[in-house]
Motif scaffolding. Structure first.
Motif, PDB file in Angstrom:
ATOM      1  N   ALA A 122       0.837  -1.202   0.000  1.00 57.05           N
ATOM      2  CA  ALA A 122       0.000   0.000   0.000  1.00 57.05           C
ATOM      3  C   ALA A 122       0.870   1.249   0.000  1.00 57.05           C
ATOM      4  O   ALA A 122       2.073   1.187   0.280  1.00 57.05           O
ATOM      5  CB  ALA A 122      -0.886  -0.028   1.235  1.00 57.05           C
ATOM      6  N   GLU A 123       0.275   2.381  -0.290  1.00 61.45           N
ATOM      7  CA  GLU A 123       0.927   3.689  -0.160  1.00 61.45           C
ATOM      8  C   GLU A 123       0.803   4.106   1.298  1.00 61.45           C
ATOM      9  O   GLU A 123      -0.213   3.826   1.925  1.00 61.45           O
ATOM     10  CB  GLU A 123       0.171   4.740  -0.982  1.00 61.45           C
ATOM     11  CG  GLU A 123       0.075   4.455  -2.444  1.00 61.45           C
ATOM     12  CD  GLU A 123       0.925   5.397  -3.260  1.00 61.45           C
ATOM     13  OE1 GLU A 123       1.469   6.360  -2.687  1.00 61.45           O
ATOM     14  OE2 GLU A 123       1.063   5.125  -4.464  1.00 61.45           O
ATOM     15  N   GLY A 124       1.799   4.780   1.813  1.00 62.70           N
ATOM     16  CA  GLY A 124       1.640   5.296   3.173  1.00 62.70           C
ATOM     17  C   GLY A 124       2.980   5.579   3.783  1.00 62.70           C
ATOM     18  O   GLY A 124       4.015   5.579   3.105  1.00 62.70           O
ATOM     19  N   GLU A 125       2.954   5.802   5.102  1.00 61.36           N
ATOM     20  CA  GLU A 125       4.194   6.125   5.793  1.00 61.36           C
ATOM     21  C   GLU A 125       5.016   4.858   5.948  1.00 61.36           C
ATOM     22  O   GLU A 125       4.487   3.789   6.264  1.00 61.36           O
ATOM     23  CB  GLU A 125       3.883   6.713   7.163  1.00 61.36           C
ATOM     24  CG  GLU A 125       5.108   7.313   7.780  1.00 61.36           C
ATOM     25  CD  GLU A 125       4.784   8.120   9.020  1.00 61.36           C
ATOM     26  OE1 GLU A 125       5.617   8.130   9.928  1.00 61.36           O
ATOM     27  OE2 GLU A 125       3.695   8.723   9.065  1.00 61.36           O
ATOM     28  N   LEU A 126       6.331   4.989   5.687  1.00 62.44           N
ATOM     29  CA  LEU A 126       7.210   3.832   5.751  1.00 62.44           C
ATOM     30  C   LEU A 126       8.123   3.955   6.959  1.00 62.44           C
ATOM     31  O   LEU A 126       8.281   5.054   7.527  1.00 62.44           O
ATOM     32  CB  LEU A 126       8.025   3.746   4.457  1.00 62.44           C
ATOM     33  CG  LEU A 126       7.162   3.613   3.191  1.00 62.44           C
ATOM     34  CD1 LEU A 126       7.944   3.971   1.943  1.00 62.44           C
ATOM     35  CD2 LEU A 126       6.627   2.199   3.084  1.00 62.44           C
ATOM     36  N   ARG A 176       7.265   8.660   2.691  1.00 62.15           N
ATOM     37  CA  ARG A 176       5.916   8.201   2.326  1.00 62.15           C
ATOM     38  C   ARG A 176       5.945   7.672   0.904  1.00 62.15           C
ATOM     39  O   ARG A 176       6.636   8.223   0.052  1.00 62.15           O
ATOM     40  CB  ARG A 176       4.910   9.360   2.385  1.00 62.15           C
ATOM     41  CG  ARG A 176       4.587   9.810   3.787  1.00 62.15           C
ATOM     42  CD  ARG A 176       3.438  10.814   3.768  1.00 62.15           C
ATOM     43  NE  ARG A 176       2.178  10.206   3.349  1.00 62.15           N
ATOM     44  CZ  ARG A 176       1.385   9.514   4.150  1.00 62.15           C
ATOM     45  NH1 ARG A 176       1.718   9.325   5.401  1.00 62.15           N
ATOM     46  NH2 ARG A 176       0.250   9.004   3.702  1.00 62.15           N
ATOM     47  N   LYS A 233       4.843   3.985  -1.863  1.00 61.52           N
ATOM     48  CA  LYS A 233       4.346   2.620  -2.002  1.00 61.52           C
ATOM     49  C   LYS A 233       5.417   1.644  -1.532  1.00 61.52           C
ATOM     50  O   LYS A 233       6.554   1.720  -2.008  1.00 61.52           O
ATOM     51  CB  LYS A 233       3.990   2.366  -3.467  1.00 61.52           C
ATOM     52  CG  LYS A 233       3.208   1.099  -3.684  1.00 61.52           C
ATOM     53  CD  LYS A 233       2.609   1.041  -5.067  1.00 61.52           C
ATOM     54  CE  LYS A 233       1.847  -0.270  -5.236  1.00 61.52           C
ATOM     55  NZ  LYS A 233       1.201  -0.387  -6.509  1.00 61.52           N
ATOM     56  N   ARG A 237       4.642  -0.173   1.819  1.00 60.96           N
ATOM     57  CA  ARG A 237       4.110  -0.645   3.087  1.00 60.96           C
ATOM     58  C   ARG A 237       3.343  -1.950   2.887  1.00 60.96           C
ATOM     59  O   ARG A 237       2.492  -2.022   1.995  1.00 60.96           O
ATOM     60  CB  ARG A 237       3.071   0.385   3.458  1.00 60.96           C
ATOM     61  CG  ARG A 237       2.970   0.859   4.789  1.00 60.96           C
ATOM     62  CD  ARG A 237       1.839   1.880   4.736  1.00 60.96           C
ATOM     63  NE  ARG A 237       0.863   1.463   5.711  1.00 60.96           N
ATOM     64  CZ  ARG A 237       0.895   1.901   6.968  1.00 60.96           C
ATOM     65  NH1 ARG A 237       1.773   2.795   7.335  1.00 60.96           N
ATOM     66  NH2 ARG A 237       0.035   1.455   7.827  1.00 60.96           N
ATOM     67  N   SER A 247       0.686  -4.654   2.866  1.00 65.90           N
ATOM     68  CA  SER A 247      -0.768  -4.625   2.941  1.00 65.90           C
ATOM     69  C   SER A 247      -1.199  -5.034   4.358  1.00 65.90           C
ATOM     70  O   SER A 247      -0.485  -5.783   5.035  1.00 65.90           O
ATOM     71  CB  SER A 247      -1.269  -5.609   1.896  1.00 65.90           C
ATOM     72  OG  SER A 247      -2.638  -5.550   1.789  1.00 65.90           O
ATOM     73  N   GLU A 248      -2.342  -4.555   4.813  1.00 61.13           N
ATOM     74  CA  GLU A 248      -2.770  -4.825   6.199  1.00 61.13           C
ATOM     75  C   GLU A 248      -3.178  -6.294   6.378  1.00 61.13           C
ATOM     76  O   GLU A 248      -3.707  -6.916   5.449  1.00 61.13           O
ATOM     77  CB  GLU A 248      -3.942  -3.917   6.577  1.00 61.13           C
ATOM     78  CG  GLU A 248      -3.576  -2.451   6.663  1.00 61.13           C
ATOM     79  CD  GLU A 248      -2.416  -2.182   7.622  1.00 61.13           C
ATOM     80  OE1 GLU A 248      -2.355  -2.789   8.706  1.00 61.13           O
ATOM     81  OE2 GLU A 248      -1.537  -1.369   7.255  1.00 61.13           O
TER      82      GLU A 248
END
Ligand code: CTP
Length: 405
Positions: free
Chosen positions: A159-163, A168, A170, A172, A174-175
């Motif tokens: 996912a995109e988000g804070e690393l 920040r 892509k 991370r 996936s949850e």
């Protein structure tokens, strides 16, 4: 016994969870819990570095199974068999998967238990990459992911988000909730819409020998036929893939029969079709073959040389004659007056539908990973947009399902 309504999504499923050395390994604890709550039996294999990120004690407690890291137990010398682990699992889920592990998987490196198990596993393999955005975007990583995908590995996009680096982008992982849902969907038997159906697929180019060193062939890569065979198998069909020489690996769950010439493909296809519910004629079969194959290398001489060719047998037309209530799907590769030619082949070869490729469309045809096709059947035409060959394979499988119902 639980009814269908109350059954947990992963009831009775055996998930082998592989954990590699990424900061996202802390999420593997939640992932393990969710898999267990969904009804799965979970065993965990870790790389040595993964132990620095999450303790084997945590994972052993959550999975209720001892953790596997080494090839053998240093205490008592007991062998941790990667072959047995691969056989045990219904799904091998590697989450998080680092750039390093993905690269090793693509290259076939086998220097830890997690990797040897990957090379032995026959079950579906799913990876959830986790890394810094630049590592993920790097061509080396992307190439490795393409290689793994082409070999049937399922990839859960990060996912995109804070690393962890503070950047920040892509990369991370996936949850855990999404990963659990992905695995449940992948293993959902109800999705096996073609279970019990037997299909044959012809693919690739045939090779017609001229002499012991030369041949006549064509540019077909086999990609479209392999994608179709893989998709039909993923939907539960028993698939026999009759294939000319290609650089492709056998799709998961597919029985592969290698042939060289049109005559060999004809013999195998006629034999397999007799037992099948349907066939997809994707091969680029030579229409002509040398009338005689020289037993020794033909020497050059001055002036012109003439080769006499004779017609090969038309495999699709023969299956069309034998078809009865079986399904038959054809392909047409055309350069001019495309639809009229395709419709004529649909009738002449007795196809239920034909997939028309026009070499005039950019992105369509032989070697690429995309295709632009039109379906033609007796009821009409359906023109599809430019799609990946994998997506075209899905659309063809959808259409096959409507005919087989
Ligand atoms: N096909 C086959 N065996 C052959 C030739 C073709 O099974 N000996 C199948 C192909 O796999 C494809 C379909 O027939 O599904 C159409 O192939 P194509 O070569 O375009 O058909 P032809 O009738 O040979 O067309 P053309 O007249 O354009 O050469």
């Amino acid at each position: 016994m639980a009814s269908d309504v109350t059954a947990l999504p992963l009831e009775g499923r055996r998930i082998l969870l592989g954990i590699t050395g990424s900061i996202a390994a802390y999420k593997a604890a939640v992932l393990c819990r969710l898999l267990k709550c969904a009804g799965a039996e979970v065993r965990v294999v870790m790389t040595p570095l993964a132990k620095q990120f999450i303790t084997p004690l945590t994972m052993a407690t959550l999975s209720k199974n001892p953790i596997l890291v080494e090839f053998f137990d240093p205490e008592n010398g007991a062998w941790n068999s990667h072959v047995a682990l691969g056989e045990w699992a219904d799904c091998y889920l590697i989450a998080p998967a680092t750039a390093n592990t993905l690269a090793k998987m693509a290259a076939g490196v086998a220097d830890n238990l997690l990797l040897t198990t990957y090379l032995s596993a026959r079950c579906p393999v799913v990876v959830a990459p986790a890394m810094d955005l630049d590592m993920y975007a790097h061509e080396a990583t992307q190439q490795n992911l393409r290689t793994l995908r082409s070999r049937g590995v399922e990839i859960i996009e990060p996912a995109e988000g804070e690393l962890a680096s503070g950047l920040r982008g892509k990369g991370r992982m996936s949850e855990p909730e999404q990963i659990t849902a992905f695995v449940a969907e992948l293993l959902d038997e109800k999705k096996k819409s073609l279970a019990g159906k037997r299909m044959i697929v012809t693919a690739g180019a045939t090779i017609e020998a001229i002499d012991p060193v030369r041949f006549i062939s064509n540019h077909s890569s086999g990609k479209m036929g392999y994608a179709i065979a893989g998709e039909l198998a993923a939907r539960g069909a028993e698939v026999t893939l009759i294939t000319g020489r290609t650089a492709l690996s056998t799709p998961r769950g597919v029985r592969r029969v290698d042939i060289l010439s049109a005559a060999e493909m004809y013999a195998e296809a006629v034999r397999a079709y007799a037992e099948a519910d349907g066939g997809v004629m994707c091969a680029a079969v030579a229409d002509y073959t040398p009338a005689e194959v020289a037993q020794t290398k033909i020497r050059k001489h001055d002036g012109e040389m003439t080769l006499t060719l004779r017609r090969t047998q038309d495999i699709a037309a023969e299956l069309g004659r034998q078809k009865g209530d079986r399904l038959l799907v054809g392909f047409a590769l055309e350069t001019d007056d495309e639809e009229a030619h395709a419709e004529e082949k649909l009738r002449r070869k007795n196809f239920d539908f034909i997939v028309l490729n026009s070499l005039r469309d950019a992105g369509a045809g032989f070697r690429g990973d995309t295709n632009k096709v039109t379906f033609i059947d007796r009821a009409g035409r359906e023109e599809l947009p430019l799609l990946s060959k994998r997506e075209v394979a899905r659309r063809i499988a959808d259409k096959i399902e409507t005919f087989l119902k």
